[in-house]
Design a protein around this motif. Structure first.
Motif, mmCIF file in Angstrom:
data_model
loop_
_atom_site.group_PDB
_atom_site.id
_atom_site.type_symbol
_atom_site.label_atom_id
_atom_site.label_comp_id
_atom_site.label_asym_id
_atom_site.label_seq_id
_atom_site.Cartn_x
_atom_site.Cartn_y
_atom_site.Cartn_z
ATOM 1 N N ASN A 52 -0.175 51.543 51.314
ATOM 2 C CA ASN A 52 1.155 51.265 51.853
ATOM 3 C C ASN A 52 2.214 51.321 50.759
ATOM 4 O OD1 ASN A 52 0.710 48.904 50.491
ATOM 5 N ND2 ASN A 52 0.472 47.636 52.296
ATOM 6 N N ASN A 53 1.810 51.759 49.586
ATOM 7 C CA ASN A 53 2.720 51.928 48.464
ATOM 8 C C ASN A 53 2.327 53.225 47.770
ATOM 9 O OD1 ASN A 53 4.387 51.692 46.285
ATOM 10 N ND2 ASN A 53 3.720 49.652 45.706
ATOM 11 N N GLY A 90 -1.620 46.760 47.699
ATOM 12 C CA GLY A 90 -1.118 45.450 47.296
ATOM 13 C C GLY A 90 -0.180 45.632 46.135
ATOM 14 N N SER A 91 -0.273 44.758 45.136
ATOM 15 C CA SER A 91 0.623 44.877 43.992
ATOM 16 C C SER A 91 0.135 45.903 42.974
ATOM 17 C CB SER A 91 0.784 43.519 43.316
ATOM 18 O OG SER A 91 -0.470 43.032 42.874
ATOM 19 N N ARG A 92 -1.141 46.251 43.027
ATOM 20 C CA ARG A 92 -1.721 47.156 42.038
ATOM 21 C C ARG A 92 -1.480 48.600 42.437
ATOM 22 N NH1 ARG A 92 -7.753 47.121 39.809
ATOM 23 N NH2 ARG A 92 -7.531 44.904 40.243
ATOM 24 N N LEU A 93 -0.929 49.404 41.523
ATOM 25 C CA LEU A 93 -0.842 50.844 41.719
ATOM 26 C C LEU A 93 -2.030 51.494 41.010
ATOM 27 C CD1 LEU A 93 2.900 51.832 41.135
ATOM 28 C CD2 LEU A 93 1.631 51.904 43.283
ATOM 29 N N PHE A 128 -3.400 55.030 39.692
ATOM 30 C CA PHE A 128 -2.865 56.344 39.340
ATOM 31 C C PHE A 128 -3.944 57.414 39.425
ATOM 32 C CE2 PHE A 128 1.407 55.884 37.349
ATOM 33 C CZ PHE A 128 1.544 54.518 37.499
#
Lengths: 107, 114
Positions: free
Chosen positions: A30-31, A92-95, A97
């Motif tokens: 969702n990010n 969540g808050s973690r991206l 890569f």
């Protein structure tokens, strides 16, 4: 955790050419962001695009969330577009890569 | 346009020494992050921080790492006893909220451990 796969790993273009970079995700996110890492190592934020299509000048991006992939389009490439392009996503808050696409635009 | 800033831009240290990397997030942002990128590799998440607490950390973020918001503007990453493999670019990021919002990245601190 989420796996992020980018393709192609390397891309060499002549100035003026168009290109498409792809990012696949192993799970829903969702990010989702696209970055350009310049030669000095800075991460330049290109798009925040968890779904839909956005355009900014010669760059545009499309994310098909239901199929867990995103595309970055570069049109009329310039030598200053050279560098590494990363996509990153998370739920969540973690991206997380991807490994990046190394783009070289030759004059 | 507001930016995330980081200091120093480069740091060289001896193995075993403590280092503190500093970040000033965007002023109205509430969530803060540290990532690192070993040379030639992808960017890796280290930790996220909200309301003066760690909200999430990765397996990389072991006991030698700590984060702190010592005042209303700074956000720091401390590496207690540096190892050669800690050599990397360290990026700070911030966002207005958690989850589905843009994370804005600073220019990075390049750390070299000798």
């Amino acid at each position: 955790g989420i796996q992020v796969e980018q393709s192609p790993p390397d891309l060499i273009l002549q100035e003026g050419a168009n290109s498409t970079l792809r990012c696949n995700f192993s799970d829903s996110v969702n990010n989702l962001q696209w970055f350009h890492q310049n030669p000095w190592g800075q991460l330049i934020n290109l798009f925040y695009i968890p779904s839909g299509t956005k355009q900014n000048g010669r760059l545009s991006a499309t994310t098909v969330a239901t199929e867990r992939y995103s595309l970055l389009y570069i049109s009329s490439s310039q030598t200053t577009d050279s560098g590494v392009y990363f996509c990153a996503g998370g739920s969540g808050s973690r991206l997380t890569f991807g490994e990046g696409t190394q783009l070289t635009v030759n004059p | 346009e507001p930016e995330v800033t980081q200091t120093p831009s480069h740091q060289v240290t001896q193995m075993g020494q403590e280092v503190i990397l500093r970040c000033v997030p965007i002023s109205n942002h509430l969530y803060f992050y540290w990532y690192r990128q070993i040379l030639g590799q992808k960017v890796e998440f280290l930790v996220s921080f909200y309301n003066n607490e760690i909200s999430e950390k990765s397996e990389i973020f072991d006991d030698q790492f700590s984060v702190e918001r010592p005042d209303g503007s700074n956000f720091t990453l401390k590496i207690r006893s540096t190892k050669l493999e800690d050599s990397a670019m360290y990026f700070c990021a911030s966002s207005e909220a958690g989850g589905s919002v843009t994370q804005y990245f600073g220019p990075g601190t390049r750390l070299l451990v000798l």
